[in-house]
Design an enzyme around this catalytic site. Structure first.
Site, PDB file in Angstrom:
ATOM      1  N   LYS A  13       9.840  -8.214  10.037  1.00  9.24           N
ATOM      2  CA  LYS A  13      10.201  -8.493   8.634  1.00  9.24           C
ATOM      3  C   LYS A  13       9.981  -9.966   8.279  1.00  9.24           C
ATOM      4  CE  LYS A  13      14.568  -7.257   8.849  1.00  9.24           C
ATOM      5  NZ  LYS A  13      14.695  -6.805  10.235  1.00  9.24           N
ATOM      6  N   ARG A  88      22.052  -4.908   4.306  1.00  6.29           N
ATOM      7  CA  ARG A  88      22.090  -4.279   5.629  1.00  6.29           C
ATOM      8  C   ARG A  88      23.201  -3.255   5.746  1.00  6.29           C
ATOM      9  NH1 ARG A  88      19.599  -8.859   8.711  1.00  6.29           N
ATOM     10  NH2 ARG A  88      19.389  -8.323  10.892  1.00  6.29           N
ATOM     11  N   ARG A 127      10.561 -13.391  22.947  1.00  5.87           N
ATOM     12  CA  ARG A 127       9.914 -14.124  21.849  1.00  5.87           C
ATOM     13  C   ARG A 127      10.478 -15.537  21.737  1.00  5.87           C
ATOM     14  NH1 ARG A 127      12.094 -11.032  16.299  1.00  5.87           N
ATOM     15  NH2 ARG A 127      14.282 -11.619  16.561  1.00  5.87           N
ATOM     16  N   ARG A 161      15.995 -17.537  20.117  1.00  4.47           N
ATOM     17  CA  ARG A 161      17.223 -17.198  19.390  1.00  4.47           C
ATOM     18  C   ARG A 161      18.313 -16.786  20.366  1.00  4.47           C
ATOM     19  NH1 ARG A 161      15.824 -13.439  14.264  1.00  4.47           N
ATOM     20  NH2 ARG A 161      17.836 -12.606  14.931  1.00  4.47           N
ATOM     21  N   ARG A 172      22.399  -4.867  18.313  1.00  2.29           N
ATOM     22  CA  ARG A 172      21.764  -4.985  16.988  1.00  2.29           C
ATOM     23  C   ARG A 172      21.072  -3.677  16.600  1.00  2.29           C
ATOM     24  NH1 ARG A 172      18.284 -10.107  18.106  1.00  2.29           N
ATOM     25  NH2 ARG A 172      17.467  -9.809  16.005  1.00  2.29           N
TER      26      ARG A 172
END
Ligand code: AMP
Length: 218
Positions: A13, A88, A127, A161, A172
């Site tokens: 996103k 959300r 990542r 992160r 999540r």
């Protein structure tokens, strides 16, 4: 043009919103980026939400709604925006509906980037990002051409992160299925929804998004 990008964590996103921001000159509003900035600068909101974010849980609706309604009212959002990571939950989606009525705005499209749970974990864990220019990399799928240096700007400082650890990613994903997926029906009922296939490579997902926008927004 006002858009909502929906999709599980790791569906791309943020990357796609940045691309659309550049190609359509509209503002990316990422609640995740806003919260990380608040945590980094130690604001009261940042202190109140740090633990929740790092545990992979959703921040309370009231905090998020207050934060985003301040930004949507901003002059820079008048030319169009892409909501990335908001809404959300159903209460957030309803609050957005009310906000838009109050501000005499509307949504043109809501696009879901679909991705399987297995692919989510694979993509997120590993990542990292260049601290200077924000370019994204991955330990397996996208290493910098020269180890330790950013391909785009040559920067040598990278960050990961705090919520990209495997156990946090699973939390999540669970919250996405339980709390976020139900809002898909909310937008389907308003005939605003399209889906794109998130398993494709980045450029292909961008093409799918551009096709949706060309067809439905004009
Ligand atoms: P993201 O960068 O969109 O993956 O968001 C990172 C984290 O910020 C999420 O896992 C949540 O803890 C928090 N967050 C971001 N947007 C929202 C939202 N709309 N509602 C609740 N929590 C959010």
């Amino acid at each position: 043009m006002n858009l909502v990008l929906l999709g599980p964590p790791g569906s791309g996103k943020g990357t796609q919103a940045k691309r659309l921001q550049a190609s359509h000159h509209i503002l990316q509003l990422s609640t995740g980026d806003m919260l990380r900035a608040e945590v980094a600068s130690g604001t009261e909101r940042g202190l109140r939400t740090k633990e929740t974010i790092e545990g992979g849980h959703l921040v309370a609706d009231a905090i998020i709604i207050e934060m985003i309604s301040d930004r949507i009212r901003g002059e820079d959002a008048r030319r169009g925006f892409i909501l990335d990571g908001f809404p959300r939950t159903i209460p957030q989606a309803r609050a957005l509906d009310e906000m838009l009525v109050r501000e005499e705005m509307h949504l043109d499209r809501v696009v879901v980037i679909d991705l399987d749970d297995d692919a989510i974990v694979e993509r997120i864990v590993g990542r990292f990002t260049c601290e200077s220019c924000g370019a994204g990399y991955h330990d397996t799928f996208k290493k910098p051409k020269i180890e330790g240096a950013c391909d785009a700007c040559g920067g040598t400082r990278f960050s990961r992160r705090a919520d990209d650890l495997p156990q946090t990613v699973r939390a999540r994903i669970e919250e996405y299925h339980a709390l976020t997926e139900p809002i898909i029906a909310h937008y389907e009922a308003k005939s605003l929804l399209n889906r794109v296939i998130g398993m494709a490579d980045l450029d292909d997902v961008t093409r799918q998004l551009e096709d949706v926008l060309a067809f439905s927004v004009g």
